[in-house]
Design an enzyme around this catalytic site. Sequence first.
Site, PDB file in Angstrom:
ATOM      1  N   TYR A 231     146.850 -58.792  80.237  1.00 52.40           N
ATOM      2  CA  TYR A 231     145.884 -58.077  79.386  1.00 52.40           C
ATOM      3  C   TYR A 231     146.077 -58.418  77.895  1.00 52.40           C
ATOM      4  O   TYR A 231     145.141 -58.919  77.245  1.00 52.40           O
ATOM      5  CB  TYR A 231     145.922 -56.563  79.640  1.00 52.40           C
ATOM      6  CG  TYR A 231     145.036 -55.792  78.694  1.00 52.40           C
ATOM      7  CD1 TYR A 231     143.652 -55.846  78.787  1.00 52.40           C
ATOM      8  CD2 TYR A 231     145.586 -55.038  77.658  1.00 52.40           C
ATOM      9  CE1 TYR A 231     142.833 -55.156  77.890  1.00 52.40           C
ATOM     10  CE2 TYR A 231     144.777 -54.344  76.766  1.00 52.40           C
ATOM     11  CZ  TYR A 231     143.408 -54.407  76.885  1.00 52.40           C
ATOM     12  OH  TYR A 231     142.604 -53.734  75.988  1.00 52.40           O
ATOM     13  N   LYS A 235     143.533 -60.629  75.514  1.00 50.21           N
ATOM     14  CA  LYS A 235     142.928 -60.053  74.302  1.00 50.21           C
ATOM     15  C   LYS A 235     143.284 -60.924  73.085  1.00 50.21           C
ATOM     16  O   LYS A 235     142.455 -61.120  72.190  1.00 50.21           O
ATOM     17  CB  LYS A 235     143.391 -58.615  74.081  1.00 50.21           C
ATOM     18  CG  LYS A 235     142.900 -57.617  75.098  1.00 50.21           C
ATOM     19  CD  LYS A 235     141.398 -57.520  75.205  1.00 50.21           C
ATOM     20  CE  LYS A 235     140.723 -56.783  74.083  1.00 50.21           C
ATOM     21  NZ  LYS A 235     139.257 -56.634  74.332  1.00 50.21           N
TER      22      LYS A 235
HETATM   23  N1  LIG Z   1     140.924 -47.866  75.902  1.00 50.22           N
HETATM   24  C1  LIG Z   1     141.734 -48.208  74.934  1.00 50.22           C
HETATM   25  O1  LIG Z   1     142.691 -47.502  74.617  1.00 50.22           O
HETATM   26  C2  LIG Z   1     141.495 -49.481  74.171  1.00 50.22           C
HETATM   27  C3  LIG Z   1     142.314 -49.748  73.075  1.00 50.22           C
HETATM   28  C4  LIG Z   1     142.116 -50.917  72.348  1.00 50.22           C
HETATM   29  C5  LIG Z   1     141.092 -51.785  72.697  1.00 50.22           C
HETATM   30  N2  LIG Z   1     140.311 -51.520  73.764  1.00 50.22           N
HETATM   31  C6  LIG Z   1     139.240 -52.479  74.073  1.00 50.22           C
HETATM   32  O2  LIG Z   1     138.009 -51.785  74.002  1.00 50.22           O
HETATM   33  C7  LIG Z   1     137.076 -52.354  74.907  1.00 50.22           C
HETATM   34  C8  LIG Z   1     136.489 -51.257  75.762  1.00 50.22           C
HETATM   35  O3  LIG Z   1     137.538 -50.638  76.475  1.00 50.22           O
HETATM   36  P1  LIG Z   1     137.337 -49.283  77.270  1.00 50.22           P
HETATM   37  O4  LIG Z   1     138.590 -48.534  77.198  1.00 50.22           O
HETATM   38  O5  LIG Z   1     136.060 -48.676  76.857  1.00 50.22           O
HETATM   39  O6  LIG Z   1     137.219 -49.867  78.749  1.00 50.22           O
HETATM   40  P2  LIG Z   1     136.188 -49.515  79.891  1.00 50.22           P
HETATM   41  O7  LIG Z   1     136.691 -50.134  81.140  1.00 50.22           O
HETATM   42  O8  LIG Z   1     135.890 -48.068  79.917  1.00 50.22           O
HETATM   43  O9  LIG Z   1     134.884 -50.263  79.407  1.00 50.22           O
HETATM   44  C9  LIG Z   1     134.696 -51.630  79.576  1.00 50.22           C
HETATM   45  C10 LIG Z   1     133.262 -51.853  79.998  1.00 50.22           C
HETATM   46  O10 LIG Z   1     133.080 -53.258  80.169  1.00 50.22           O
HETATM   47  C11 LIG Z   1     132.336 -53.447  81.354  1.00 50.22           C
HETATM   48  N3  LIG Z   1     132.624 -54.736  81.937  1.00 50.22           N
HETATM   49  C12 LIG Z   1     133.752 -55.119  82.569  1.00 50.22           C
HETATM   50  N4  LIG Z   1     133.618 -56.359  83.014  1.00 50.22           N
HETATM   51  C13 LIG Z   1     132.380 -56.781  82.662  1.00 50.22           C
HETATM   52  C14 LIG Z   1     131.660 -57.978  82.861  1.00 50.22           C
HETATM   53  N5  LIG Z   1     132.181 -59.009  83.551  1.00 50.22           N
HETATM   54  N6  LIG Z   1     130.422 -58.070  82.353  1.00 50.22           N
HETATM   55  C15 LIG Z   1     129.868 -57.016  81.699  1.00 50.22           C
HETATM   56  N7  LIG Z   1     130.485 -55.857  81.500  1.00 50.22           N
HETATM   57  C16 LIG Z   1     131.739 -55.749  81.974  1.00 50.22           C
HETATM   58  C17 LIG Z   1     132.772 -52.334  82.295  1.00 50.22           C
HETATM   59  O11 LIG Z   1     131.817 -52.113  83.323  1.00 50.22           O
HETATM   60  C18 LIG Z   1     132.944 -51.175  81.336  1.00 50.22           C
HETATM   61  O12 LIG Z   1     131.761 -50.423  81.249  1.00 50.22           O
HETATM   62  C19 LIG Z   1     137.833 -53.410  75.694  1.00 50.22           C
HETATM   63  O13 LIG Z   1     137.525 -54.663  75.169  1.00 50.22           O
HETATM   64  C20 LIG Z   1     139.284 -53.058  75.461  1.00 50.22           C
HETATM   65  O14 LIG Z   1     140.109 -54.191  75.540  1.00 50.22           O
HETATM   66  C21 LIG Z   1     140.469 -50.373  74.501  1.00 50.22           C
HETATM   67  C1  LIG Z   2     155.042 -41.244  80.131  1.00 49.27           C
HETATM   68  C2  LIG Z   2     154.848 -42.693  80.317  1.00 49.27           C
HETATM   69  C3  LIG Z   2     156.140 -43.337  80.743  1.00 49.27           C
HETATM   70  C4  LIG Z   2     153.752 -42.956  81.318  1.00 49.27           C
HETATM   71  C5  LIG Z   2     153.047 -44.243  81.078  1.00 49.27           C
HETATM   72  C6  LIG Z   2     152.073 -44.162  79.954  1.00 49.27           C
HETATM   73  C7  LIG Z   2     151.153 -45.381  79.956  1.00 49.27           C
HETATM   74  C8  LIG Z   2     150.218 -45.242  81.148  1.00 49.27           C
HETATM   75  C9  LIG Z   2     150.425 -45.516  78.634  1.00 49.27           C
HETATM   76  C10 LIG Z   2     151.410 -45.637  77.463  1.00 49.27           C
HETATM   77  C11 LIG Z   2     150.719 -46.457  76.390  1.00 49.27           C
HETATM   78  C12 LIG Z   2     149.323 -46.678  76.902  1.00 49.27           C
HETATM   79  C13 LIG Z   2     148.535 -47.856  76.356  1.00 49.27           C
HETATM   80  C14 LIG Z   2     148.356 -47.773  74.838  1.00 49.27           C
HETATM   81  O1  LIG Z   2     147.937 -46.499  74.443  1.00 49.27           O
HETATM   82  C15 LIG Z   2     147.431 -48.759  74.298  1.00 49.27           C
HETATM   83  C16 LIG Z   2     146.572 -49.448  75.056  1.00 49.27           C
HETATM   84  C17 LIG Z   2     145.765 -50.478  74.384  1.00 49.27           C
HETATM   85  C18 LIG Z   2     144.456 -50.796  74.979  1.00 49.27           C
HETATM   86  O2  LIG Z   2     143.981 -52.025  74.551  1.00 49.27           O
HETATM   87  C19 LIG Z   2     144.322 -50.576  76.444  1.00 49.27           C
HETATM   88  C20 LIG Z   2     144.999 -49.309  76.927  1.00 49.27           C
HETATM   89  C21 LIG Z   2     146.462 -49.252  76.540  1.00 49.27           C
HETATM   90  C22 LIG Z   2     147.135 -50.427  77.229  1.00 49.27           C
HETATM   91  C23 LIG Z   2     147.142 -47.934  76.993  1.00 49.27           C
HETATM   92  C24 LIG Z   2     147.244 -47.855  78.526  1.00 49.27           C
HETATM   93  C25 LIG Z   2     148.118 -46.705  79.021  1.00 49.27           C
HETATM   94  C26 LIG Z   2     149.512 -46.752  78.423  1.00 49.27           C
HETATM   95  C27 LIG Z   2     150.243 -48.024  78.868  1.00 49.27           C
END
Ligand SMILES: NC(=O)c1ccc[n+]([C@@H]2O[C@H](COP(=O)([O-])OP(=O)(O)OC[C@H]3O[C@@H](n4cnc5c(N)ncnc54)[C@H](O)[C@@H]3O)[C@@H](O)[C@H]2O)c1
Ligand SMILES: CC(C)CCC[C@@H](C)[C@H]1CC[C@H]2[C@@H]3[C@H](O)C=C4C[C@@H](O)CC[C@]4(C)[C@H]3CC[C@]12C
Length: 441
Positions: A231, A235
Site C-alpha cells: 500500500y 501510494k
Molecule cells: N482512509 C484514510 O485514512 C486515508 C488516509 C490517507 C490517504 N487516503 C487515500 O484517500 C483515498 C480514498 O481513501 P478512502 O479511505 O476514502 O478509501 P475508500 O475505499 O473508502 O474509497 C476508495 C474508493 O475508490 C473506489 N475504487 C477502488 N478501486 C477502484 C477502481 N479500480 N476504479 C474506480 N474506483 C475504484 C472504491 O470503490 C471506493 O469508493 C485513497 O486514495 C487513499 O489512499 C486515505
Molecule cells: C491498537 C492497534 C494495535 C490496532 C491496529 C490499529 C490499525 C488498524 C491502525 C493504526 C494506524 C492506522 C492507519 C493510519 O491511521 C493511517 C493510514 C493511512 C491511510 O493512507 C490508509 C489507512 C491507514 C493505513 C490506517 C489504517 C489502520 C491503522 C493501520
Amino acid sequence: MPVDCQVATRGRCGSRGGGQRARGLGWAPFLERARREEKRAEGRRRCGGPASPGGSLSSGQRGRPGTVAAARMAACAEAPELVYLVTGGCGFLGEHVVRMLLEQEPRLRELRVFDLRLSPWLEELKTGPVQVTAIQGDVTQAHEVAAAVSGAHVVIHTAGVVDVFGRVSPETIYKVNVQGTQNVIEACVQMGTRFLVHTSSMEVVGPNIKGQPFHRGDEDTPYEAVHKHPYPQSKAQAERLVLEANGREVRGGLTLVTCALRPTGIYGEGHQIMRDFYRQGLRLGGRLFRAVPASVEHGRVYVGNVAWMHVLVARELEQRAALMGGQVYFCYDQSPYKSYEDFNMEFLGPCGLRLVGTRPLLPHWLLVLLTALNTLLQWLLRPLVLYAPLLNPYTLAMANTTFTVSTNKAQRHFGYKPLFSWEVSRARTILWLQGKEGSAQ
Ligand SMILES: NC(=O)c1ccc[n+]([C@@H]2O[C@H](COP(=O)([O-])OP(=O)(O)OC[C@H]3O[C@@H](n4cnc5c(N)ncnc54)[C@H](O)[C@@H]3O)[C@@H](O)[C@H]2O)c1
Ligand SMILES: CC(C)CCC[C@@H](C)[C@H]1CC[C@H]2[C@@H]3[C@H](O)C=C4C[C@@H](O)CC[C@]4(C)[C@H]3CC[C@]12C
C-alpha cells in the site's frame, strides 16, 4: 460511461442553501428535461456560457461557509461554469469531497462521480442545482477514464485501494493505485484537462520499516521513507507519477498542473475502521484493551477538513500554478495529537466504551508474536478463507510509531484553514457512530 445525468430545477446562479440533501425524484422525465434545458439556457445567459477544459478557471472565491450564495452570484457574473470529476467519489473520503464541492464550489456546472461501485446516496444529490453525473467505471481501464475525463476542467483523483490488512493482492493494489493514477494522468493529457488534484497519503513518507518517529514534521522534514508494504509503496509511486506529470503539455497546448495531498489517518462519518472498533468494544462488554503506549502520537485528520482542502486546492490551482504545481501538502487540522487508541476513545468513550489499562496490557514482544501468528494463519488459510485481522506486523508498527505532522504549508500556499473545529469534528463523528446523523453510510 455516464449511467445517469440530471440537472435540478433551481437556477445555478441562485442560492444553494442545504438543497443538496433534498429528496424526491418524482418528476416526469420529459418535464425535467425541459426544465433542465431552460435552466441551462438561463445559466448561459447569466454566466456567459461554459468554457472549454483547456480554458481559464478564473479563481476568486476563497469561500468560507455561508458565502456560497454570494460567491455563486459573483462567480456567475464573470466565470465560466466548471465540470469537475471525482474518481473514487463513492468512497469514504470521496463522498465528503463530492458533498463539499456541491456546497462550496459556486462555479460548478457538472459534477461527475466516477467509481467502481456507485452508491445509492448519489440519487439524492441529483435534486440540487448542479448536474451530478454518476459514472460506473474502473480506473484501471484507460478508455473508461478517458471518457470520464473528456470535457472536465478539474480532476480530483481519490480512487484507490486502501488495504493494509492483506485483503487485496499486491498486484491489484499496484494496478489500481499506480496504473490507475497513470491512466488518470494520460487521460488529462489526451483530453486537455489542466488541473489534477491527487489524494496521496502520509504513508508515502512513513512510518518507515525501521519504525523511526516523525514528530510533528512538515513537508520538508528529512525522513528516510523506505517501505516494504504494497500500500505505501503504491501510494509513493503514484504520488511520484503525479508530481512528475506537472508541466506536461495537454491537448490544446497548455500545461498540466498537478498537486498531491497527503492526509494522515482520516476519521469522521463513514470511517469503517472506527466502526469496527466500536462493534468490537460492544462485543467485549463495552471495553477495549490498550495495546500501544499512550505516549505514541499518531496523526489524525477530520474527513471534512480533508475534503475542504481538496476543494480549495482545486479552486486555487490555476491562479497559483507556479507556486502550487508539483507540490505536496500534508492534510492537517486541529485534531489533537494522541495515540491511536486514545484518539479513538474521544469518540468511543461518549458512545459508552472504556479503554482498559493506562499501559499496554500485553507486553510488546507478545503482540509481535501475535502479529506473526496472524500472518501465518492468513497464509495457511488463504486457499480456504480470507483471514485478515486488524492486527498484523505492519498495522502494529503503524500504531506503535509516532507519526504526526505540524505544518502550515497549505495555509501559506493557498489560504487553507480547517473548516471544522476539533469540537465540531468530534461531535459529528460521535453522532455518526451512534447512528444519529451523518452523511456517510
Ligand atoms: N482512509 C484514510 O485514512 C486515508 C488516509 C490517507 C490517504 N487516503 C487515500 O484517500 C483515498 C480514498 O481513501 P478512502 O479511505 O476514502 O478509501 P475508500 O475505499 O473508502 O474509497 C476508495 C474508493 O475508490 C473506489 N475504487 C477502488 N478501486 C477502484 C477502481 N479500480 N476504479 C474506480 N474506483 C475504484 C472504491 O470503490 C471506493 O469508493 C485513497 O486514495 C487513499 O489512499 C486515505
Ligand atoms: C491498537 C492497534 C494495535 C490496532 C491496529 C490499529 C490499525 C488498524 C491502525 C493504526 C494506524 C492506522 C492507519 C493510519 O491511521 C493511517 C493510514 C493511512 C491511510 O493512507 C490508509 C489507512 C491507514 C493505513 C490506517 C489504517 C489502520 C491503522 C493501520
